[in-house]
Design a protein around this motif. Structure first.
Motif, PDB file in Angstrom:
ATOM      1  N   THR A 159      -1.149 -30.145  61.687  1.00 43.95           N
ATOM      2  CA  THR A 159      -1.041 -31.312  60.798  1.00 43.95           C
ATOM      3  C   THR A 159      -2.356 -31.634  60.092  1.00 43.95           C
ATOM      4  OG1 THR A 159      -1.615 -32.964  62.493  1.00 43.95           O
ATOM      5  CG2 THR A 159       0.703 -32.299  62.348  1.00 43.95           C
ATOM      6  N   LEU A 160      -3.439 -30.988  60.512  1.00 44.61           N
ATOM      7  CA  LEU A 160      -4.736 -31.204  59.862  1.00 44.61           C
ATOM      8  C   LEU A 160      -4.943 -30.260  58.684  1.00 44.61           C
ATOM      9  CD1 LEU A 160      -6.989 -31.616  63.041  1.00 44.61           C
ATOM     10  CD2 LEU A 160      -5.836 -33.393  61.705  1.00 44.61           C
ATOM     11  N   ALA A 161      -3.948 -29.450  58.386  1.00 43.91           N
ATOM     12  CA  ALA A 161      -4.061 -28.499  57.282  1.00 43.91           C
ATOM     13  C   ALA A 161      -4.168 -29.239  55.950  1.00 43.91           C
ATOM     14  CB  ALA A 161      -2.841 -27.578  57.247  1.00 43.91           C
ATOM     15  N   PRO A 162      -4.886 -28.652  54.989  1.00 43.84           N
ATOM     16  CA  PRO A 162      -4.907 -29.252  53.655  1.00 43.84           C
ATOM     17  C   PRO A 162      -3.504 -29.239  53.075  1.00 43.84           C
ATOM     18  CG  PRO A 162      -5.815 -27.032  53.596  1.00 43.84           C
ATOM     19  CD  PRO A 162      -5.619 -27.380  55.038  1.00 43.84           C
ATOM     20  N   ASN A 163      -3.168 -30.259  52.305  1.00 42.95           N
ATOM     21  CA  ASN A 163      -1.825 -30.321  51.721  1.00 42.95           C
ATOM     22  C   ASN A 163      -1.871 -31.130  50.436  1.00 42.95           C
ATOM     23  OD1 ASN A 163      -0.607 -33.285  52.552  1.00 42.95           O
ATOM     24  ND2 ASN A 163      -2.074 -32.521  54.061  1.00 42.95           N
ATOM     25  N   MET A 206       0.345 -35.721  50.974  1.00 44.58           N
ATOM     26  CA  MET A 206       1.703 -36.244  51.115  1.00 44.58           C
ATOM     27  C   MET A 206       2.350 -35.827  52.439  1.00 44.58           C
ATOM     28  SD  MET A 206       2.681 -38.156  48.552  1.00 44.58           S
ATOM     29  CE  MET A 206       4.414 -37.971  48.168  1.00 44.58           C
ATOM     30  N   GLN A 207       1.864 -34.721  53.034  1.00 45.15           N
ATOM     31  CA  GLN A 207       2.345 -34.290  54.355  1.00 45.15           C
ATOM     32  C   GLN A 207       3.866 -34.205  54.416  1.00 45.15           C
ATOM     33  OE1 GLN A 207      -0.010 -36.419  57.510  1.00 45.15           O
ATOM     34  NE2 GLN A 207      -1.008 -37.368  55.739  1.00 45.15           N
ATOM     35  N   LEU A 208       4.427 -33.486  53.468  1.00 44.65           N
ATOM     36  CA  LEU A 208       5.888 -33.372  53.378  1.00 44.65           C
ATOM     37  C   LEU A 208       6.389 -32.259  54.301  1.00 44.65           C
ATOM     38  CD1 LEU A 208       6.187 -33.803  49.514  1.00 44.65           C
ATOM     39  CD2 LEU A 208       6.659 -35.518  51.279  1.00 44.65           C
ATOM     40  N   TRP A 209       6.222 -32.500  55.607  1.00 43.62           N
ATOM     41  CA  TRP A 209       6.589 -31.497  56.594  1.00 43.62           C
ATOM     42  C   TRP A 209       7.071 -32.135  57.879  1.00 43.62           C
ATOM     43  CZ3 TRP A 209       0.885 -29.851  55.861  1.00 43.62           C
ATOM     44  CH2 TRP A 209       0.019 -30.788  56.440  1.00 43.62           C
ATOM     45  N   GLU A 210       7.758 -31.329  58.679  1.00 45.29           N
ATOM     46  CA  GLU A 210       8.146 -31.685  60.049  1.00 45.29           C
ATOM     47  C   GLU A 210       8.080 -30.404  60.875  1.00 45.29           C
ATOM     48  OE1 GLU A 210      11.183 -35.504  59.639  1.00 45.29           O
ATOM     49  OE2 GLU A 210      12.024 -33.483  59.863  1.00 45.29           O
ATOM     50  N   PHE A 211       7.915 -30.573  62.202  1.00 45.70           N
ATOM     51  CA  PHE A 211       7.769 -29.423  63.085  1.00 45.70           C
ATOM     52  C   PHE A 211       8.727 -29.574  64.267  1.00 45.70           C
ATOM     53  CE2 PHE A 211       3.789 -30.876  61.202  1.00 45.70           C
ATOM     54  CZ  PHE A 211       3.466 -29.794  60.398  1.00 45.70           C
ATOM     55  N   TYR A 212       9.594 -28.624  64.448  1.00 39.44           N
ATOM     56  CA  TYR A 212      10.569 -28.646  65.537  1.00 39.44           C
ATOM     57  C   TYR A 212      10.114 -27.658  66.604  1.00 39.44           C
ATOM     58  CZ  TYR A 212      13.657 -31.405  62.548  1.00 39.44           C
ATOM     59  OH  TYR A 212      14.186 -32.399  61.759  1.00 39.44           O
ATOM     60  N   LEU A 265       0.549 -23.679  54.701  1.00 42.53           N
ATOM     61  CA  LEU A 265      -0.827 -23.873  55.161  1.00 42.53           C
ATOM     62  C   LEU A 265      -0.845 -24.433  56.583  1.00 42.53           C
ATOM     63  CD1 LEU A 265      -2.434 -25.382  51.919  1.00 42.53           C
ATOM     64  CD2 LEU A 265      -2.922 -23.139  52.906  1.00 42.53           C
ATOM     65  N   ALA A 266       0.077 -25.345  56.871  1.00 44.51           N
ATOM     66  CA  ALA A 266       0.169 -25.900  58.225  1.00 44.51           C
ATOM     67  C   ALA A 266       0.563 -24.812  59.221  1.00 44.51           C
ATOM     68  CB  ALA A 266       1.186 -27.040  58.252  1.00 44.51           C
ATOM     69  N   ALA A 267       1.482 -23.940  58.824  1.00 44.21           N
ATOM     70  CA  ALA A 267       1.913 -22.846  59.700  1.00 44.21           C
ATOM     71  C   ALA A 267       0.744 -21.912  60.016  1.00 44.21           C
ATOM     72  CB  ALA A 267       3.062 -22.073  59.059  1.00 44.21           C
ATOM     73  N   GLN A 268      -0.091 -21.638  59.004  1.00 37.41           N
ATOM     74  CA  GLN A 268      -1.254 -20.782  59.239  1.00 37.41           C
ATOM     75  C   GLN A 268      -2.244 -21.459  60.187  1.00 37.41           C
ATOM     76  OE1 GLN A 268      -1.709 -17.806  58.871  1.00 37.41           O
ATOM     77  NE2 GLN A 268      -3.780 -17.212  58.320  1.00 37.41           N
ATOM     78  N   ASN A 269      -2.460 -22.760  59.998  1.00 35.26           N
ATOM     79  CA  ASN A 269      -3.311 -23.507  60.933  1.00 35.26           C
ATOM     80  C   ASN A 269      -2.789 -23.343  62.357  1.00 35.26           C
ATOM     81  OD1 ASN A 269      -5.322 -24.693  59.312  1.00 35.26           O
ATOM     82  ND2 ASN A 269      -4.948 -26.726  60.161  1.00 35.26           N
ATOM     83  N   PHE A 270      -1.486 -23.476  62.491  1.00 34.41           N
ATOM     84  CA  PHE A 270      -0.858 -23.375  63.814  1.00 34.41           C
ATOM     85  C   PHE A 270      -1.077 -22.000  64.429  1.00 34.41           C
ATOM     86  CE2 PHE A 270       2.949 -21.901  66.156  1.00 34.41           C
ATOM     87  CZ  PHE A 270       2.828 -22.712  67.283  1.00 34.41           C
TER      88      PHE A 270
END
Length: 244
Positions: free
Chosen positions: A38-42, A46-52, A175-180
């Motif tokens: 969630t700390l990824a640049p976006n 707007m952080q238009l994401w969710e993680f299941y 980008l969030a997925a890559q951070n993960f």
């Protein structure tokens, strides 16, 4: 275990297709890596994401056929589904405006606002709604024509159609997925990003809103000796690197 440095994590990370059934991974560590995602640049924060985060073996077993029985899905210890939520842009705008209220104070008269505050409030109060709002694609094309004409006279942001904003949301989630995945690599855990899936059925299984979209499904575990399919191949760097 000593966490890896960034270069070590990048080099350690491979798309692992077969995970060791005897080696479990800690859900708390995976969750921590999702928090780091969630700390990824976006785009525009707007952080238009969710993680299941899927830890249930029953759900993983149901997910595997929906991922076309890829080995990475069948042998996964856990799964993380990265989802774009362009549909909640109004909610995210309110969240950003609330941060501005907390930072600068609420209902500050315009004449007393700093230039930074005025710019930020205009951005989230007017520009972002103009960019994201659409109705059956009609307003998107109208915006495109306005931008097309304005762009004849000065540089301007041109990606304002519904399809453009969809791409923006997917880029940010990627980008969030890559951070993960790099965070997982730093912990010594392996991952495999999977795009091949029946996303409609996955959404139904996980009760993901119809208006949301799946960006990718990342399988997680510890690699076996056969988990990495060969040496890493990359196009020669001098073919893709352009210094100007």
């Amino acid at each position: 275990m000593i966490e890896k440095t960034v270069p070590q994590a990048i080099n350690f990370r491979r798309s692992v297709r077969v995970f060791d059934a005897e080696k479990s991974i800690e859900s708390s560590i995976v969750k921590k890596c999702i928090e780091q995602a969630t700390l990824a640049p976006n785009s525009s924060n707007m952080q238009l994401w969710e993680f299941y985060h899927i830890t249930s073996k029953d759900i993983i077993a149901k997910m595997a056929p929906l991922c076309f029985n890829q080995n990475a899905a069948k042998t996964a210890q856990q799964l993380v589904v990265f989802v774009t939520r362009k549909d909640v842009w109004k909610k995210r705008v309110k969240a950003n405006l609330a941060v501005l209220d907390a930072t600068f104070g609420k209902d500050t008269p315009k004449e007393k606002q700093t230039s930074r505050e005025k710019m930020a409030r205009t951005y989230y109060g007017k520009i972002i709604p103009f960019t994201y709002f659409d109705f059956l694609g009609i307003f998107g094309w109208l915006k495109y024509l306005i931008i097309l004409i304005t762009g004849l006279f000065r540089p301007i942001y041109r990606e304002v159609r519904n399809s453009d904003m969809r791409i923006v949301a997917h880029k940010s989630t990627g980008l969030a997925a890559q951070n993960f995945m790099l965070s997982m690599a730093a912990e010594g855990y392996d991952t495999c990003p999977m795009e091949g899936a029946d996303t409609w059925r996955v959404k139904r299984l996980l009760n993901i809103p119809r208006s949301a979209e799946i960006n990718m499904i990342v399988s997680c575990g510890i690699r076996t000796e056969k988990g990495v399919y060969g040496e890493r191949f990359r196009i020669p760097f001098n073919e893709v690197y352009k210094e100007i």
